[in-house]
Design an enzyme around this catalytic site. Structure first.
Site, PDB file in Angstrom:
ATOM      1  N   SER A  15       0.553  -0.962   0.063  1.00 50.84           N
ATOM      2  CA  SER A  15      -0.318   0.284  -0.188  1.00 50.84           C
ATOM      3  C   SER A  15       0.670   1.182   0.048  1.00 50.84           C
ATOM      4  O   SER A  15       0.304   2.645  -0.326  1.00 50.84           O
ATOM      5  CB  SER A  15      -0.915   0.105   0.864  1.00 50.84           C
ATOM      6  OG  SER A  15      -1.693  -1.028   0.940  1.00 50.84           O
ATOM      7  N   VAL A  52       0.483  -3.981   4.154  1.00 56.13           N
ATOM      8  CA  VAL A  52       0.684  -4.928   4.726  1.00 56.13           C
ATOM      9  C   VAL A  52       2.060  -5.681   4.089  1.00 56.13           C
ATOM     10  O   VAL A  52       2.405  -6.502   4.773  1.00 56.13           O
ATOM     11  CB  VAL A  52      -0.387  -5.946   4.380  1.00 56.13           C
ATOM     12  CG1 VAL A  52      -1.071  -5.249   4.594  1.00 56.13           C
ATOM     13  CG2 VAL A  52      -0.243  -6.339   2.774  1.00 56.13           C
TER      14      VAL A  52
END
Lengths: 300, 300, 300, 300
Positions: free
Chosen positions: C57, C252
């Site tokens: 991300s 993540v």
């Protein structure tokens, strides 16, 4: 009846007695009763069918009937007619739909109906009690003051709903007054026999058995049955419809009333509830009864 | 300052004065004021900067500060720290998260904080008023009794939130008492100058200008600024952060306080609000101020 | 740096490596690295700071920057600027808000941004890879084909979001094509040093360190920082802002980039995540760094 | 029947033809037909009762019946039995309940049922078409390829639901394959007479009129009726139950099938829909029919 009584009692020990208010938590989980009232006026009973219990949400059927008698279809401007798909005490949907509850059988809906009765009657809970007496032919029916007080002490969730609806203009009267009326109706103590007889008008096209006269129009009786079918069993209405297939209304006191239109009304009671708040043994008893009736019908 | 005052006044006529309570609806939409208090203690003011107005949600900064002084990080067991992503008076999230409000700058969060202060102080609203007086160096600051009464009369939505939290065990005191305290804090009347001076401790690592002494720890001042940055502007926190980039807190009375850490505190005020409940002209003034500061900084 | 490295390593063993795709689940939970790039161009590194990891991300910052360079404020017609208050992959809010995602740092928002880039560039993922190479001064940066394929195999949730947005007209291109681009950007493999250098433009008013020239306008750099502050850490943005108080973006893969505007950019990395999807050790490292910076500042 | 036909036609001009796919938008709003099939096998028809139309969601009754024949109660592990209380294409509840749709009559539920049939049959849509032919005794029934293609072109919303359920593990097969099967079933073209005859097994305790043999168990027929009663009319199930009081299933093609258990099946059709997606004239026709039946019954 005795057969259903025996088989339903095998379910005693399953489920949990309602504990959200202390006065209900004391109920004996081993009680079970069932009573049938036919449209011809015959009453069959088994088990603890004469013992009064807290009718709780079954009172929503009386509240709705009385309010429809006063306001007719105007009532539906204040409360909807559709299944909510949410837990009976949810505020989420109530907020999204600007204070208009989905139907009269969730708490918010019954509180709106109670507000309508507060506007119509000087002493709405006394009026409802008197109607319950006449419909059941039992003048000794009482409001249980201890349950009523306990409800009031633990009113936070219902008060939140009432204030939310008031913020949207859907409660006309003082919130505390409306809640007092609502709780006193929930706190009526009636037996399986009382309830089977009192609600027989829903099976008999509006004719009240014990009064010997019409109580509501045939059309209205059918309509109330439809709401019971779609919304009467909290968020397990569909499961119950699938298994039992009858209009019904349950209460967390452990009672369930079901209607076989054109034939009979029945009330089963046992205090221990499943996770949806419906009595385990009473549901099972009604399931047995429905199966038996189907068997007899196909046999012809 | 005079330049900002003039340019911000071109926005008068845009937006709507808050009308959810009658006492606020009477405000004059043509008012505009702005005041700056530097960490060195200089105060600059323009327009209607001396006129007291209803601080409304800006009081949430005082409530939070006082409560953190008493309870420290224990407070975060009762209220969260994250943006809600929902309107400031929403019950949906509050229900889903079992009565723990997302942050102390939405109504439910501030009501929980007020409940904490009711537990800690005999007369919490008097205590908060006295703190506001000391922090601003203005002993004439008052709670506006008319606004307070008007809030109480129109309390339904806030009462719904308070009862919902109480049903989850997150309000310890009587709901009516908590709401009275909460409304009296919202009803403080302070001017732009009062607020710029009073909240300068957030710009000055916790040092209170008018008291000449530390009011909270440096660490805590930075943390409160962070919450203001992420949660201070109702559900437009992100828009405001994007345009202005400063920690800020607004109120529906039309005031907005913003902090330039290490440098200054500023309060702008004008009653007409945009659809998010933030003052149109006060936002614009803070946007101009932020642009000017960036220009000066890049100029060096 | 070495001190932070040592202290942060005490957190190894806490948290869980992301397992939603097999390719990430294989990461070594005992890795930890940190790198700082000052606005003067000095780079400090410790631990596994040179080891490439899946940026996941963090790529949303590149996607947003490139898209703002092409579309400017027009981009905000497609995606919002405010915290979502919901999990990063929630569809509920997306449905309620008719397919316009709350901000560019939740998955739905980044997918919309990827759709914009598919409209603007013939080979958007190659373009983004080339930009990452130039910004970090490292020509060996690659898209990890195995991670990319694994994302595609497990695309159901992201596909659901993309189709929902397409049903509201907020995706212009073919859903499969948009998802392929989005996944290839997520699958860039970069080290802490790469990321600290590459994203230094956010600390340096838009000036790209390794390119020696302005990459975006100063104003835009500040605005992106504001979005990182309010929306960068999934639904723990407020907690992180409270504890660390810096604009940041996590992935993540275990990486977190944070910005100290006017001073430096930093990237910490360790694969084990907390329940919000943020690296446990990397968060702790940034917390230590922030505390140290405050200590030094107050010391002056 | 002719009387109902005439009175229902006064409603033509009210409502809007479905326009979510172009192929449906072309329907003639002035069509109206009605057909009754008694359990004795008599068929009464009026208006455009012989004209094939797109059965759309009425196919969900066939999908459910076929799937229950294969999987029995095991099916309920994949899909629920309760009213959703949400629009028929909502993802919010589906996300909250981790990909298990509330009931088989909302889109998500029917897609899960289609996935079950894809697992069970080599060519599920051909199988369903053949069953529809046998049940109606009409070998000329076809899948409308133009409608099917139009559904596929505008699949985004249904694709979003299917991918969301797949992300929770509740779709076993390839999403595109499942959607193709689902759309081909929706695209069956049948007339009022076809549908009244084909679905008569629900009125006749499972006995299929045109096949002259049992199609499902009596018990199962009753259970499907219960689901139609509580969930068959999109989010207007309660309103319809209140007004008409019969198990029913509608489709956005304008058809509605209703069941009078033990007596007859009926299908009314007219393309213009109300805001809930139910045909205005067809609903009115069923309301008139229900009233007439009540009148006759009370007359005895």
């Amino acid at each position: 009846m005795e057969d259903i009584n025996e088989r339903a009692r095998t379910k005693l020990g399953t489920g949990r007695v309602a504990d959200y208010i202390p006065a209900l938590a004391e109920q004996d989980a081993n009680k079970f009763g069932i009573a049938i009232c036919t449209n011809e006026g015959e009453v069959y009973a088994a088990g603890d069918a004469q013992e009064p219990f807290s009718i709780q949400s079954i009172s929503k059927v009386f509240l709705l009937t009385l309010s429809l008698r006063v306001y007719g279809n105007e009532l539906w401007e204040r409360v909807g007619l559709n299944p909510s798909g949410m837990p009976f005490n949810s505020l989420t949907q109530l907020e999204a739909e600007r204070g208009k509850p989905r139907n009269p059988f969730i708490n918010a809906g019954a509180i709106v109906v109670a507000d309508r009765l507060v506007s119509a009657f000087a002493t709405p809970s006394k009026h409802l009690r008197d109607v319950a007496r006449k419909l059941s032919g039992n003048e000794s029916i009482l409001i249980d003051a201890r349950v009523q007080e306990s409800e009031w002490q633990h009113r936070s969730r219902n008060a939140a709903m009432a204030y939310l609806m008031k913020s949207f203009g859907n409660i006309d009267n003082d919130v505390d007054q409306v809640l007092h009326s609502y709780f006193s109706c929930c706190s009526l103590a009636m037996s399986c026999v009382d309830l089977a007889v009192a609600l027989n008008y829903l099976a008999a096209d509006g004719h009240a058995q014990a009064m010997g006269e019409p109580f509501i129009a045939p059309d209205l009786a059918r309509k109330i049955n439809s709401i019971m079918f779609t919304c009467g069993m909290y968020d397990a209405a569909g499961d119950f419809a699938y298994r039992v297939g009858l209009p019904a209304k349950s209460g967390v006191g452990g009672g369930i009333v079901a209607i076989v239109p054109g034939k009979l009304s029945v009330c089963a009671w046992s205090p221990a509830l499943d996770e949806n708040g419906n009595s385990v043994a009473a549901q099972y008893a009604l399931e047995l009864l429905a199966e038996e009736m189907v068997r007899q019908q196909l046999g012809h």
